[in-house]
Design a protein around this motif. Sequence first.
Motif: not given
Length: 130
Positions: A4-5, A16-25, A105-109, A112-116
């Motif tokens: 979770y991040y 908020y639909g801010d996945c771009v900012i979250r991922a870049l952060s 390093d092997g984890c996705y942040f 929500w669990d977007s693994g699929s």
Amino acid sequence: MYQYYQPNQKDKKNQYGDCVIRALSKAYQKTWLQVFDELVPLSRMLQAPHNSAACYTVYLKQHGARYQDLSKNDSLHPTVASFARDHACGTYFLVGAQHVVTVQDGCYFDSWDSGSSLIYGIWTIQRKKA
């Protein structure tokens, strides 16, 4: 592995639909506000929303990231989870159909669990030299 991040302290319900900012952060180890403030001038210059591919593409290129397009590949697209399992070292900004997420390093942040989610593009983030 999913972690979770959510660096946006004002978005307690992940609405908020801010996945771009979250991922870049996460990719660049910056605060949500630092990334937001860096995207605003790009968004203004491009006259495109800060969460658009046009805006994050310029941002990533300015930071030395390299892109690999998977959308033209006829083989099956990997999922976020399978990509993370296969990439135990490094930082990647993954582009899906309607979402982006960082693998480190092997984890996705993500918030929500977007693994699929399927991946259509991969940005490889250059790590800063110590």
